[in-house]
Design a protein around this motif. Sequence first.
Motif: not given
Length: 301
Positions: A38-48, A224-232
């Motif tokens: 995202r915006s040139g920065v690599n992130y790691t997401q952990i989803l439970f 909006v900050w997750t790997a795929t934007q989601m509405t919860v």
Amino acid sequence: MRRWGFGAEWDAEYGGDGPSPTLPTITVTGGAVTTFDRSGVNYTQILFSVSGGMSVSAEVPGAQWALVGGGGTGGRAGGLNPSPGGGGAGGLVEGSGALPGGDYSITIGAGGSGASVTNNGPGADGSPSIVAGPLGMEAPGGGGGGATDLTNIPPRNGRSGGCGGGGSSYDGLGGAATAGFAGGAGFNGTGSTMAGGGGGGAGQVGANAASGSGGKGGDGVQLVWTATQMTVAGGGGGMSAGTPGAGGAGGGTAASNSEASASGTTGGGSGAVNSGRVPGNGGNGLFVIVVPSANADVVTA
């Protein structure tokens, strides 16, 4: 003393390969790990999406997280005209900053079961999601929608929860919220003008019912900050034999007069039903955490 984050920094100043510091390690059990840019920065997401755990070897800076409780179901009316309220969404707890080191146990709350709701009964509450460990937190389950019948004129209010359930017809009040917004009130009419209020969402109050129109469920929150934007955590729609209420973003729409109501998505409340039909289920909760990939090594057990 300078702490080097990347060998490239050393190369730029001194030439040659720089030392590679030991990063904190996050060991994940039961969660899904995804990397993204995202915006040139690599992130790691952990989803439970199911219960699990993780072990963090040392503090990890720059983390962001969200915990969502299970959504409640809409109420259920045995006849055509009494109008129940929509289910409240599960509560939403968000945060950011340093993730403390230590061991974590993660419990994901289930959405309320539509099949468990009896005729003329209030909706089923969702279960809480809990993170136990150094970063302890709890997102309460959503409240079930209120319900009543023609022989039980006093209103049944929506149940309280993370987000409140909608109130039933005969002016039932919306349930209160502890980690989101309250449900909307029902409308006291006759015949098809009766209407139930919308369930509360994490981002918006459930709408009050109007004559012949079920209240819309409150909108959820977009991550909006997750790997795929989601509405919860959207609220479920309130019932009316006139016009059933729509679900809020992330919540379920109330039933038509011939169908079951829609289930909630992640942490969302389900819509209300009449004529003895079964409400949809509340959406199950989740826990998601995102860290800059440069700040931690993430592995699965």
